[in-house]
Design an enzyme around this catalytic site. Structure first.
Site, PDB file in Angstrom:
ATOM      1  N   ILE A   1      21.501 -24.089  -9.706  1.00  0.00           N
ATOM      2  CA  ILE A   1      21.255 -25.364  -9.039  1.00  0.00           C
ATOM      3  C   ILE A   1      22.108 -26.443  -9.697  1.00  0.00           C
ATOM      4  O   ILE A   1      21.977 -26.685 -10.906  1.00  0.00           O
ATOM      5  CB  ILE A   1      19.768 -25.768  -9.108  1.00  0.00           C
ATOM      6  CG1 ILE A   1      18.865 -24.663  -8.565  1.00  0.00           C
ATOM      7  CG2 ILE A   1      19.537 -27.076  -8.360  1.00  0.00           C
ATOM      8  CD1 ILE A   1      19.007 -24.388  -7.082  1.00  0.00           C
TER       9      ILE A   1
ATOM     10  N   ASN B   1       6.795 -27.994 -12.990  1.00  0.00           N
ATOM     11  CA  ASN B   1       8.250 -27.963 -13.040  1.00  0.00           C
ATOM     12  C   ASN B   1       8.800 -28.139 -14.452  1.00  0.00           C
ATOM     13  O   ASN B   1       9.940 -27.767 -14.728  1.00  0.00           O
ATOM     14  CB  ASN B   1       8.804 -29.076 -12.137  1.00  0.00           C
ATOM     15  CG  ASN B   1      10.286 -29.289 -12.321  1.00  0.00           C
ATOM     16  OD1 ASN B   1      11.118 -28.475 -11.902  1.00  0.00           O
ATOM     17  ND2 ASN B   1      10.659 -30.386 -12.975  1.00  0.00           N
TER      18      ASN B   1
ATOM     19  N   TYR C   1      14.280 -17.383 -22.677  1.00  0.00           N
ATOM     20  CA  TYR C   1      14.062 -18.190 -21.472  1.00  0.00           C
ATOM     21  C   TYR C   1      13.691 -17.294 -20.294  1.00  0.00           C
ATOM     22  O   TYR C   1      12.705 -17.542 -19.591  1.00  0.00           O
ATOM     23  CB  TYR C   1      15.312 -19.001 -21.154  1.00  0.00           C
ATOM     24  CG  TYR C   1      15.242 -19.708 -19.817  1.00  0.00           C
ATOM     25  CD1 TYR C   1      14.404 -20.797 -19.631  1.00  0.00           C
ATOM     26  CD2 TYR C   1      16.023 -19.280 -18.735  1.00  0.00           C
ATOM     27  CE1 TYR C   1      14.334 -21.450 -18.414  1.00  0.00           C
ATOM     28  CE2 TYR C   1      15.961 -19.928 -17.515  1.00  0.00           C
ATOM     29  CZ  TYR C   1      15.111 -21.007 -17.358  1.00  0.00           C
ATOM     30  OH  TYR C   1      15.036 -21.640 -16.138  1.00  0.00           O
TER      31      TYR C   1
ATOM     32  N   SER D   1      12.573 -18.912 -12.297  1.00  0.00           N
ATOM     33  CA  SER D   1      14.026 -18.817 -12.430  1.00  0.00           C
ATOM     34  C   SER D   1      14.498 -17.419 -12.073  1.00  0.00           C
ATOM     35  O   SER D   1      13.793 -16.426 -12.299  1.00  0.00           O
ATOM     36  CB  SER D   1      14.449 -19.131 -13.869  1.00  0.00           C
ATOM     37  OG  SER D   1      15.839 -18.899 -14.047  1.00  0.00           O
TER      38      SER D   1
ATOM     39  N   ALA E   1      12.482 -14.300 -20.394  1.00  0.00           N
ATOM     40  CA  ALA E   1      11.195 -13.671 -20.660  1.00  0.00           C
ATOM     41  C   ALA E   1      10.044 -14.628 -20.372  1.00  0.00           C
ATOM     42  O   ALA E   1       8.994 -14.222 -19.847  1.00  0.00           O
ATOM     43  CB  ALA E   1      11.146 -13.195 -22.106  1.00  0.00           C
ATOM     44  N   ALA E   2      10.226 -15.896 -20.719  1.00  0.00           N
ATOM     45  CA  ALA E   2       9.181 -16.886 -20.452  1.00  0.00           C
ATOM     46  C   ALA E   2       8.952 -17.054 -18.951  1.00  0.00           C
ATOM     47  O   ALA E   2       7.807 -17.142 -18.491  1.00  0.00           O
ATOM     48  CB  ALA E   2       9.552 -18.222 -21.085  1.00  0.00           C
ATOM     49  N   LYS E   3      10.031 -17.084 -18.179  1.00  0.00           N
ATOM     50  CA  LYS E   3       9.891 -17.222 -16.730  1.00  0.00           C
ATOM     51  C   LYS E   3       9.289 -15.959 -16.101  1.00  0.00           C
ATOM     52  O   LYS E   3       8.542 -16.039 -15.126  1.00  0.00           O
ATOM     53  CB  LYS E   3      11.244 -17.541 -16.102  1.00  0.00           C
ATOM     54  CG  LYS E   3      11.771 -18.935 -16.433  1.00  0.00           C
ATOM     55  CD  LYS E   3      10.843 -20.044 -15.966  1.00  0.00           C
ATOM     56  CE  LYS E   3      11.523 -21.420 -16.060  1.00  0.00           C
ATOM     57  NZ  LYS E   3      10.616 -22.507 -15.652  1.00  0.00           N
TER      58      LYS E   3
END
Length: 240
Positions: free
Chosen positions: A177, A79, A144, A134, A146-148
């Site tokens: 969220i 996480n 961000y 995500s 791209a990383a996910k």
């Protein structure tokens, strides 16, 4: 037999909700960089939750943290992460671009790779690995997102490798969220309203929505679900 659960980034938000969900019937180890937050969360959730200070992007700290756990690991929940763009100062030129991309890749992809690789030999036969992805992986969000997206792609390779041991590995991809530190209290009310309006359910998600999905993926009812990305976004990004 009591299961052993490891939740990275388990001190707040989604990670805390995941730890709380498992705490009733398992020993849960939560990691993070802030000792005070981890200790407070463990005290709140009860004696079955145990804090371990660890920066999941640091190989030495990951190895040291895992050495503190006894026996096999039944469920690993990656996480730790978040959009590091909220934390870094603005920098000009390619050096700034590089810093921002590396920070998000380290926090959201490399952290999961390091933790899972270090823990792989200790994962129980028939266990579970669950990564928190995500909606940004499909809708974009610079480094961000791209990383996910990379996390979801790597998960497929991981599923092939772990499948022979009966270990499943999946990505849970939240949408918007509330009740987390993700936006650092900087999300304008108008933007929050837009994100809610994009859902079919007419509400923002909460950490418990993600925790329930993670718990299911680690249950006996999900033993033939692996290599998947499950969107938990209220229909903001529907799939077929």
């Amino acid at each position: 037999m009591t299961r052993t659960i490891l939740v990275t980034g388990g001190g707040t938000g989604i990670g805390k909700a995941v730890a709380a969900k498992f705490a009733a019937d398992a020993v849960v180890h939560i990691t993070g960089r802030r000792k005070d937050v981890l200790v407070a969360t463990a005290a709140e959730l009860g004696s079955s939750v145990r804090p371990l200070v660890c920066d999941s992007t640091d190989p030495e700290q990951v190895v040291a943290a895992l050495a503190e756990l006894d026996g096999p690991i039944d469920v690993l929940v990656n996480n730790a992460g978040g959009n590091t763009d909220f934390d870094l100062p603005e920098r000009d030129g390619l050096a700034g671009v590089l810093a921002r991309w590396r920070a998000n890749l380290d926090a959201n992809l490399i952290s999961a790779v390091l933790t899972t690789t270090a823990a792989e030999s200790r994962l129980s036969e028939g266990g579970s690995v669950i990564h928190i992805g995500s909606i940004a992986a499909d809708q974009g969000a610079g480094s961000y997102g791209a990383a996910k997206a990379g996390l979801a792609s790597w998960n497929i390779d991981l599923a092939r490798r772990l499948g022979a041991r009966g270990i499943t590995t999946n990505v849970v991809a939240p949408g918007y969220i509330r009740e987390t530190e993700f936006f650092r209290d900087r999300l304008p009310a108008e933007r929050a309203e837009q994100l809610v309006d994009a859902t079919c359910t007419g509400r923002a998600g909460i950490p418990a929505d993600i925790a329930e999905t993670v718990y299911f993926l680690a249950s006996a009812g999900a033993r033939h679900i692996t290599g998947q990305t499950l969107g938990v976004n209220g229909g903001a990004h529907p799939s077929r």
